[in-house]
Write a protein that holds these residues in place. Structure first.
Motif, PDB file in Angstrom:
ATOM      1  N   ILE B  89       0.861  -1.186   0.000  1.00 28.59           N
ATOM      2  CA  ILE B  89       0.000   0.000   0.000  1.00 28.59           C
ATOM      3  C   ILE B  89       0.899   1.237   0.000  1.00 28.59           C
ATOM      4  O   ILE B  89       1.808   1.348   0.836  1.00 28.59           O
ATOM      5  CB  ILE B  89      -0.908   0.051   1.249  1.00 28.59           C
ATOM      6  N   ILE B  90       0.665   2.136  -0.944  1.00 24.51           N
ATOM      7  CA  ILE B  90       1.415   3.398  -1.011  1.00 24.51           C
ATOM      8  C   ILE B  90       0.417   4.550  -1.034  1.00 24.51           C
ATOM      9  O   ILE B  90      -0.456   4.588  -1.900  1.00 24.51           O
ATOM     10  CB  ILE B  90       2.305   3.469  -2.277  1.00 24.51           C
ATOM     11  N   SER B  91       0.535   5.460  -0.077  1.00 28.28           N
ATOM     12  CA  SER B  91      -0.374   6.604  -0.080  1.00 28.28           C
ATOM     13  C   SER B  91       0.352   7.824  -0.628  1.00 28.28           C
ATOM     14  O   SER B  91       1.498   7.754  -1.056  1.00 28.28           O
ATOM     15  CB  SER B  91      -0.949   6.831   1.311  1.00 28.28           C
ATOM     16  N   GLU B  92      -0.336   8.941  -0.610  1.00 26.47           N
ATOM     17  CA  GLU B  92       0.162  10.145  -1.306  1.00 26.47           C
ATOM     18  C   GLU B  92       1.438  10.693  -0.676  1.00 26.47           C
ATOM     19  O   GLU B  92       2.331  11.162  -1.379  1.00 26.47           O
ATOM     20  CB  GLU B  92      -0.961  11.199  -1.274  1.00 26.47           C
ATOM     21  N   ALA B  93       1.548  10.660   0.626  1.00 35.29           N
ATOM     22  CA  ALA B  93       2.707  11.237   1.317  1.00 35.29           C
ATOM     23  C   ALA B  93       2.829  10.566   2.674  1.00 35.29           C
ATOM     24  O   ALA B  93       1.840  10.384   3.365  1.00 35.29           O
ATOM     25  CB  ALA B  93       2.514  12.743   1.512  1.00 35.29           C
ATOM     26  N   GLY B  94       4.051  10.171   3.040  1.00 31.23           N
ATOM     27  CA  GLY B  94       4.268   9.605   4.363  1.00 31.23           C
ATOM     28  C   GLY B  94       3.760   8.184   4.513  1.00 31.23           C
ATOM     29  O   GLY B  94       3.919   7.355   3.628  1.00 31.23           O
ATOM     30  N   CYS B  95       3.121   7.896   5.646  1.00 34.25           N
ATOM     31  CA  CYS B  95       2.775   6.525   6.018  1.00 34.25           C
ATOM     32  C   CYS B  95       1.319   6.195   5.733  1.00 34.25           C
ATOM     33  O   CYS B  95       0.426   6.847   6.255  1.00 34.25           O
ATOM     34  CB  CYS B  95       3.047   6.326   7.512  1.00 34.25           C
ATOM     35  N   PRO B  96       1.061   5.138   4.934  1.00 33.00           N
ATOM     36  CA  PRO B  96      -0.324   4.742   4.676  1.00 33.00           C
ATOM     37  C   PRO B  96      -1.029   4.338   5.966  1.00 33.00           C
ATOM     38  O   PRO B  96      -0.406   3.776   6.872  1.00 33.00           O
ATOM     39  CB  PRO B  96      -0.192   3.549   3.730  1.00 33.00           C
TER      40      PRO B  96
END
Lengths: 239, 239
Positions: B89-96
């Motif tokens: 899982i990769i979110s937009e910025a920082g930690c998902p």
């Protein structure tokens, strides 16, 4: 002369290899620093030697920064900044200033107008939250759970109420050799339907993160003795 | 066949160089993964190409995981695990999963008995807390501050009360283009003696973290417009 910076320097959570949890540039910065405020001298030296086998321990200055440090000792630790040297705070495990010493030195640095910079590394609080599947839009870290039995049960009930009322995730911990005790109390006192996440040995090869209801945990509990563990009570998140 | 793992894969907070904030082994794991659940397709691809210029985008599968994702779409994202493939899982910025999408997919993985593993990377919440000099033994992340003026003022008062009563650090944020607005409201409505930490552009070359009283901020406020910022109200920590 440019003033030095006070760095918040994370360290390992256990015996994992450093390049699993410390970015290369953070390691490089540690290796190039010669002034340290450390929670524990032995483990800080071991860490620096892990980052670089030839790290010049003898040419470095180590101040001890733990719960026995007197407030009057703090300003000496920041003195190198004036001469353009960086100072790095290193705590026993994870991120300094978060459930670990460091915040008082940082507070003094702000008061003096020094430059403070936090570096990226592992935090069992944050890693536990990420892997819990609970609400990460609103969460609370409560530190160590009370030791006294009555207070402890009251605290569980408080967390359950908060989760069911606002959905806010509640994070807490215990001294590792009392983890099994805490788990037993949780399984005895919490509601069947309460969701509990146990995040154990984070970043280590034996890592295990699991979220289940208390009723399910009663069937599938495993040994947490002396294993660093984060406990979370929350609501499985649905968008 | 060994089942794959669901990884929580942190990404950059802005335009910093990846080796400042992502451990080498975490980058390696990303590069060897072919199944992703991503908040934004374009930025996830850009990130993977930053980690490895030759990353085979076309041979990889990307699922979109954001606030528009339907609960019924989630189980397809976990299907590769059964065939021994990892999913990240990769979110937009920082930690998902922390003030970013991801938690619902993690919750489903736990329900299915899948193996979930959180990876180390930058979190502006944690970095802001580390560098604030406030209490890191007990803190609360409250997410976005309410937009409505009356509720907003009530929330500030609530934070001030909590800090003076329990010492618990209160962390909150705003959409970056409204940061100056929030700062103005804070300076108008909070008590002179309230300590406010502003942690701006964390991990970027323009990073600036400062803790002062509201009275001092009124004299020294700086431009926060469109700069990612974490706001904290707390008590400077003394051990």
């Amino acid at each position: 002369m440019t003033k030095g910076k006070l760095y918040l320097m994370p360290t390992l959570l256990g015996s994992e290899t450093w390049d699993h949890v410390i970015p290369a540039k953070v390691a490089e910065l540690a290796i190039n620093t010669r002034y340290f405020a450390v929670e524990d001298l032995k483990s800080a030296r071991r860490y620096l030697r892990k980052l670089d086998r030839t790290f010049p321990i003898d040419k470095s200055t180590f101040f001890i920064l733990n719960k026995n440090t007197l407030p009057t000792d703090l300003s000496a630790m920041l003195a190198p900044l004036r001469n353009g040297h960086n100072v790095a705070i290193i705590s026993e495990a994870g991120c300094p200033g978060v459930a670990d010493p460091g915040a008082d030195l940082v507070a003094l640095a702000h008061q003096r107008g020094d430059f403070v910079s936090p570096l990226t590394g592992p935090s069992s609080i944050l890693l536990g939250l990420m892997a819990s599947g609970f609400n990460g839009q609103s969460f609370c870290f409560n530190g160590y759970i009370p030791k006294e039995r009555k207070k402890r049960v009251f605290t569980f009930k408080d967390y359950e109420r908060e989760v069911s009322k606002t959905g806010q995730t509640q994070i807490f911990m215990e001294t590792p050799f009392r983890n099994n005790n805490l788990l037993e109390d949780l399984l005895n006192e919490c509601l069947d339907a309460t969701f509990l996440c146990i995040a154990c040995d984070l970043t280590l090869p034996t890592e295990r993160v699991q979220t289940m209801t208390v009723a399910e945990w009663r069937e599938k509990a495993f040994d947490l003795n002396k294993r660093p563990t984060m406990f979370l009570i929350g609501k499985p998140f649905a968008m």
